[in-house]
Design an enzyme around this catalytic site. Sequence first.
Site, short mmCIF file in Angstrom:
data_model
loop_
_atom_site.label_atom_id
_atom_site.label_comp_id
_atom_site.label_asym_id
_atom_site.label_seq_id
_atom_site.Cartn_x
_atom_site.Cartn_y
_atom_site.Cartn_z
N ARG A 187 0.85 -1.18 0.00
CA ARG A 187 0.00 0.00 0.00
C ARG A 187 0.89 1.23 0.00
NH1 ARG A 187 -4.14 1.44 4.82
NH2 ARG A 187 -2.18 1.70 5.93
N THR B 252 -0.57 7.63 -1.06
CA THR B 252 -1.88 7.63 -1.72
C THR B 252 -2.84 6.63 -1.09
OG1 THR B 252 -1.21 5.90 -3.24
CG2 THR B 252 -0.77 8.16 -3.94
N ASP C 193 1.58 -2.28 12.44
CA ASP C 193 1.84 -2.75 11.08
C ASP C 193 2.27 -4.22 11.15
OD1 ASP C 193 3.24 -3.47 8.67
OD2 ASP C 193 3.34 -1.35 8.15
N ASP D 111 5.68 -5.23 9.56
CA ASP D 111 6.85 -4.79 10.33
C ASP D 111 7.02 -5.61 11.60
OD1 ASP D 111 7.41 -2.90 8.45
OD2 ASP D 111 6.59 -1.20 9.58
C1 PRP Z 1 -0.69 -3.82 4.89
C2 PRP Z 1 -1.53 -5.03 5.23
C3 PRP Z 1 -2.47 -5.13 4.06
C4 PRP Z 1 -2.69 -3.68 3.69
C5 PRP Z 1 -4.00 -3.22 4.26
O1 PRP Z 1 0.32 -4.18 4.03
O2 PRP Z 1 -0.80 -6.21 5.44
O3 PRP Z 1 -1.92 -5.84 2.95
O4 PRP Z 1 -1.61 -2.92 4.28
O5 PRP Z 1 -4.28 -1.95 3.85
P1 PRP Z 1 -5.48 -1.59 2.89
O6 PRP Z 1 -6.67 -2.42 3.29
O7 PRP Z 1 -5.71 -0.11 3.19
O8 PRP Z 1 -5.06 -1.80 1.48
P2 PRP Z 1 1.48 -3.19 3.54
O9 PRP Z 1 1.09 -2.45 2.31
O10 PRP Z 1 1.92 -2.34 4.71
O11 PRP Z 1 2.63 -4.18 3.09
P3 PRP Z 1 3.52 -5.18 3.95
O12 PRP Z 1 2.65 -6.37 4.31
O13 PRP Z 1 4.61 -5.54 3.02
O14 PRP Z 1 3.99 -4.44 5.18
#
Ligand code: PRP
Length: 207
Positions: free
Chosen positions: A103, A107, A199, A202
């Site tokens: 994500r 944005t 997160d 992380d």
């Molecule tokens: C996080 C989480 C989801 C997403 C949720 O991943 O694991 O995939 O954000 O957000 P959304 O519903 O608003 O799209 P991230 O993009 O942080 O990636 P990562 O798992 O690599 O940390």
Amino acid sequence: MAFYEVKHPLVAHKLGLLRDVNTPSSHFRELCADLGSILFYEASRKLPLRKKTIKTPLEETEVEELAVKNLILAPVLRAGLGMIPHIKSSYPEIKVAHIGIFRNEDTLKPELYYLKLPREIEDSVFYILDPMLATGGSLAYAVEKLKEHGAKKIVCLCIIAAPEGVAYLEKSHPEIVIFAAALDRELNKHGFILPGLGDAGDRLFGT
Ligand code: PRP
């Protein structure tokens, strides 16, 4: 769209530990794996069975076996990986597709960076794994990608979900089913789930 919140004392207990900022990464990983397998167990409750005859050490008897061609886990990278280990050890034949989405923090829109699917798609049941359903952008995008490649049966397993994300999935993919361990209160202005767990990616990987 069907949304099921799994209510169980063990789920509640494990969620409390998972949310705790003082829970170290090693324990966080174990809890994600546990909750992943509990959600999979709930979500697979209605899988079809067929009968077959086998011999026990004492006599012939009729038993049941799963009557699905393929079950495929589709973790959304990175955090979805944390929900795989106990599912894979209790059902080793299950295949794993990988969907790399992150994500964009500015944005809040999802971006695809990797996609690897098994060959058998149409007759398979896909279980998308992602610990967090926040705005719903990433999950909706993952569903869209699987559908584009021919997936017909898609179930989503999320540890926590925000109402905003559930509403977004309801609008974008009304035919899918979501199982979650908790429906949280809301998103903050940065798109983080409250009360949430931080997160997940992380915390799982110590980044
Ligand atoms: C996080 C989480 C989801 C997403 C949720 O991943 O694991 O995939 O954000 O957000 P959304 O519903 O608003 O799209 P991230 O993009 O942080 O990636 P990562 O798992 O690599 O940390």
